[in-house]
Design a protein around this motif. Structure first.
Motif, PDB file in Angstrom:
ATOM      1  N   LYS A 198       0.817  -1.136   0.224  1.00 42.51           N
ATOM      2  CA  LYS A 198       0.019  -0.136  -0.084  1.00 42.51           C
ATOM      3  C   LYS A 198       0.836   1.243  -0.018  1.00 42.51           C
ATOM      4  N   GLY A 199       0.896   1.970  -1.118  1.00 42.89           N
ATOM      5  CA  GLY A 199       1.870   3.233  -1.246  1.00 42.89           C
ATOM      6  C   GLY A 199       3.268   2.598  -1.304  1.00 42.89           C
ATOM      7  N   PRO A 200       4.020   3.294  -0.259  1.00 47.42           N
ATOM      8  CA  PRO A 200       5.557   2.648  -0.312  1.00 47.42           C
ATOM      9  C   PRO A 200       5.845   1.475   0.782  1.00 47.42           C
ATOM     10  N   PHE A 201       4.673   0.800   1.464  1.00 50.24           N
ATOM     11  CA  PHE A 201       5.024   0.339   2.546  1.00 50.24           C
ATOM     12  C   PHE A 201       4.521  -1.286   2.068  1.00 50.24           C
ATOM     13  N   THR A 202       5.212  -2.313   2.505  1.00 49.04           N
ATOM     14  CA  THR A 202       5.255  -3.544   1.966  1.00 49.04           C
ATOM     15  C   THR A 202       5.012  -4.661   2.942  1.00 49.04           C
ATOM     16  N   LEU A 203       4.619  -5.888   2.541  1.00 48.91           N
ATOM     17  CA  LEU A 203       4.444  -6.662   3.507  1.00 48.91           C
ATOM     18  C   LEU A 203       5.880  -7.326   4.002  1.00 48.91           C
ATOM     19  N   GLU A 204       6.744  -7.070   3.534  1.00 47.78           N
ATOM     20  CA  GLU A 204       8.011  -7.567   4.328  1.00 47.78           C
ATOM     21  C   GLU A 204       8.365  -6.509   5.541  1.00 47.78           C
ATOM     22  N   GLU A 205       7.754  -5.404   5.708  1.00 51.92           N
ATOM     23  CA  GLU A 205       8.178  -4.784   6.832  1.00 51.92           C
ATOM     24  C   GLU A 205       7.047  -4.992   7.755  1.00 51.92           C
ATOM     25  N   ALA A 206       6.137  -5.463   7.396  1.00 53.25           N
ATOM     26  CA  ALA A 206       4.706  -5.409   8.153  1.00 53.25           C
ATOM     27  C   ALA A 206       4.779  -6.399   9.464  1.00 53.25           C
ATOM     28  N   LEU A 207       4.172  -6.027  10.344  1.00 48.85           N
ATOM     29  CA  LEU A 207       4.250  -6.877  11.662  1.00 48.85           C
ATOM     30  C   LEU A 207       2.738  -7.565  11.943  1.00 48.85           C
ATOM     31  N   THR A 208       2.795  -8.830  12.486  1.00 47.01           N
ATOM     32  CA  THR A 208       1.510  -9.246  12.736  1.00 47.01           C
ATOM     33  C   THR A 208       0.974  -8.870  14.295  1.00 47.01           C
ATOM     34  N   LEU A 209      -0.161  -9.051  14.493  1.00 48.48           N
ATOM     35  CA  LEU A 209      -0.746  -8.472  15.948  1.00 48.48           C
ATOM     36  C   LEU A 209       0.152  -9.120  17.170  1.00 48.48           C
ATOM     37  N   GLU A 210       0.595 -10.446  16.592  1.00 50.42           N
ATOM     38  CA  GLU A 210       1.362 -11.303  17.733  1.00 50.42           C
ATOM     39  C   GLU A 210       2.754 -10.528  18.034  1.00 50.42           C
ATOM     40  N   GLU A 211       3.485 -10.140  16.549  1.00 50.35           N
ATOM     41  CA  GLU A 211       4.914  -9.694  16.915  1.00 50.35           C
ATOM     42  C   GLU A 211       4.451  -8.393  17.541  1.00 50.35           C
ATOM     43  N   VAL A 212       3.543  -7.659  17.442  1.00 49.27           N
ATOM     44  CA  VAL A 212       3.430  -6.307  17.999  1.00 49.27           C
ATOM     45  C   VAL A 212       3.425  -6.417  19.322  1.00 49.27           C
ATOM     46  N   GLU A 213       2.742  -7.421  19.884  1.00 48.08           N
ATOM     47  CA  GLU A 213       2.458  -7.809  21.309  1.00 48.08           C
ATOM     48  C   GLU A 213       3.638  -8.121  21.663  1.00 48.08           C
ATOM     49  N   ARG A 214       4.378  -8.974  21.255  1.00 50.31           N
ATOM     50  CA  ARG A 214       5.843  -9.299  21.801  1.00 50.31           C
ATOM     51  C   ARG A 214       6.770  -8.416  21.918  1.00 50.31           C
ATOM     52  N   LEU A 215       6.895  -7.657  20.654  1.00 46.46           N
ATOM     53  CA  LEU A 215       7.749  -6.504  20.750  1.00 46.46           C
ATOM     54  C   LEU A 215       7.730  -5.282  21.916  1.00 46.46           C
ATOM     55  N   GLN A 216       6.291  -5.195  21.947  1.00 43.02           N
ATOM     56  CA  GLN A 216       5.770  -4.085  22.962  1.00 43.02           C
ATOM     57  C   GLN A 216       6.116  -4.688  24.236  1.00 43.02           C
ATOM     58  N   ALA A 217       6.067  -6.103  24.546  1.00 45.27           N
ATOM     59  CA  ALA A 217       6.316  -6.648  25.779  1.00 45.27           C
ATOM     60  C   ALA A 217       7.941  -6.390  26.198  1.00 45.27           C
ATOM     61  N   GLU A 218       8.645  -6.610  25.047  1.00 44.34           N
ATOM     62  CA  GLU A 218      10.213  -6.786  25.117  1.00 44.34           C
ATOM     63  C   GLU A 218      10.760  -5.044  25.320  1.00 44.34           C
ATOM     64  N   GLY A 219       9.973  -4.305  24.971  1.00 44.89           N
ATOM     65  CA  GLY A 219      10.433  -2.766  24.938  1.00 44.89           C
ATOM     66  C   GLY A 219      10.945  -2.474  23.439  1.00 44.89           C
ATOM     67  N   ARG A 220      10.849  -3.576  22.614  1.00 50.19           N
ATOM     68  CA  ARG A 220      11.576  -3.039  21.411  1.00 50.19           C
ATOM     69  C   ARG A 220      10.793  -2.825  20.037  1.00 50.19           C
ATOM     70  N   LEU A 221       9.332  -2.446  20.409  1.00 42.98           N
ATOM     71  CA  LEU A 221       8.570  -2.073  19.331  1.00 42.98           C
ATOM     72  C   LEU A 221       8.821  -0.827  18.887  1.00 42.98           C
ATOM     73  N   GLU A 222       9.325   0.232  19.424  1.00 38.15           N
ATOM     74  CA  GLU A 222       9.549   1.659  18.887  1.00 38.15           C
ATOM     75  C   GLU A 222      10.585   1.652  17.559  1.00 38.15           C
ATOM     76  N   GLU A 223      11.324   0.569  17.648  1.00 35.63           N
ATOM     77  CA  GLU A 223      12.358   0.628  16.466  1.00 35.63           C
ATOM     78  C   GLU A 223      11.858   0.406  15.394  1.00 35.63           C
ATOM     79  N   LYS A 224      10.527  -0.420  15.268  1.00 36.14           N
ATOM     80  CA  LYS A 224       9.801  -0.770  14.119  1.00 36.14           C
ATOM     81  C   LYS A 224       8.679   0.287  13.609  1.00 36.14           C
ATOM     82  N   ILE A 225       8.705   1.185  14.527  1.00 35.35           N
ATOM     83  CA  ILE A 225       7.591   2.042  14.086  1.00 35.35           C
ATOM     84  C   ILE A 225       8.362   3.264  13.205  1.00 35.35           C
ATOM     85  N   LEU A 226       7.917   3.684  12.194  1.00 32.56           N
ATOM     86  CA  LEU A 226       8.526   4.548  11.101  1.00 32.56           C
ATOM     87  C   LEU A 226       8.129   5.847  11.505  1.00 32.56           C
TER      88      LEU A 226
END
Length: 310
Positions: A198-226
């Protein structure tokens, strides 16, 4: 942690785009969020979600082209044009080759007039069409001009056909499939759909809901937010002086001829299907997004679509 930027979500099946945004808002505890282009509940794939200050750039994401892969089944017509609806007709499926199906699909490539499906979020008198349809009210919407850049067969195992389509915003893939089925004479309905881009964003950089939850719990989600700047990096940019940046932020007019001079001096080429131009300060800060004019000659002022305060 103050969360803002664009999170590219791989939306799961059977979840509406609005529900996906609400899940992310609750999980990240953000007050403002919005998505960059609706996906039907049964569809999966790329759903950019703008968080906090990034909601101001949703308009540029919404305008972006889309790429999908999907599957349709021949011989079936449903009232929603996809597998979620009720079957209204069944027809025999002839022995069609991939080449014959591709020839029909090729007829939809280019600019076409398309009527939104009866069960869709397109609005009539302030209500989405699906609400009118559920009341038994048939609404004839005016067709919209959309563009299909590519529409090709990937595999055929009758009665099912796998395909890929590259199209402009506002294109309903369900309607495309429905029309293909009518032209083939046997009908067709969409049974699977996945958005790859969608526009410049691709499936390769997309996170599943489970990955979002895990990264949030680990304190590493911020690095995945553009960041806002990263999310708009697909738009060509010119650099202006600190003084000019200040004037733009104060809302002072900026002539098209000056804009043209900077574009020529900095050799900034317009990118295909990206009609905008970023304006950066000499410190690298994002100042504004403006239209990239077809011509820089004549009088007039540059139209600032969005100005960003430092």
């Amino acid at each position: 942690m103050k969360v803002e930027g664009v999170l590219v979500l791989d939306k799961p099946k059977d979840l509406s785009s609005t529900e996906a945004v609400e899940k992310i808002k609750r999980l990240l505890r953000v007050r403002k969020a919005g998505h960059g282009g609706t996906l039907d509940p049964f569809a999966t794939g790329v759903l950019p979600i703008c968080l906090g200050r990034a909601t101001k750039i949703a308009q540029f994401i919404l305008e972006g082209d889309k790429v999908y892969q999907g599957t349709f089944e021949l011989g079936i017509i449903t009232d929603t044009y996809d597998l979620t609806g009720e079957v209204v007709e069944r027809r025999p499926v002839p022995e069609l080759s991939a080449e014959e199906i591709q020839e029909v699909m090729q007829g939809f490539v280019g600019e076409i007039e398309q009527v939104p499906p009866p069960y869709s979020a397109a609005k009539y008198r302030g209500q989405p069409l699906y609400r009118w349809a559920r009341k038994g009210v048939k609404v004839e919407k005016e067709p919209k001009r959309v563009e299909v850049l590519e529409f090709r067969v990937l595999a055929v195992e009758l009665p099912r056909v796998e395909f890929e389509v590259y199209c402009s915003k506002g294109t309903y893939v369900r309607s495309l499939v429905h029309e293909v089925g009518l032209r083939l004479g046997c009908g067709a309905t969409l049974v699977a759909l996945r958005r790859l881009r969608k526009g410049p964003f691709t499936l390769e950089e997309a996170l599943t809901l489970e990955e979002v939850e895990r990264l949030q719990a680990e304190g590493r989600l911020e690095e995945k937010i553009l960041s806002v700047e990263e999310a708009l990096s697909f738009i060509p940019a010119i650099t202006v002086s600190r003084e000019m940046a200040r004037r733009i932020r104060q809302g002072r007019p900026f002539s098209v001829s000056v804009l043209g001079s900077l574009v020529r001096l900095q050799k900034v080429a317009r990118r295909p299907r990206v009609p905008w131009l970023r304006i950066l300060s000499e410190d690298g800060d994002l100042v504004a997004v403006t239209y990239y004019p077809e011509r820089f000659s004549g009088e007039g002022w540059a139209e600032m679509l969005r100005v960003f305060v430092s």
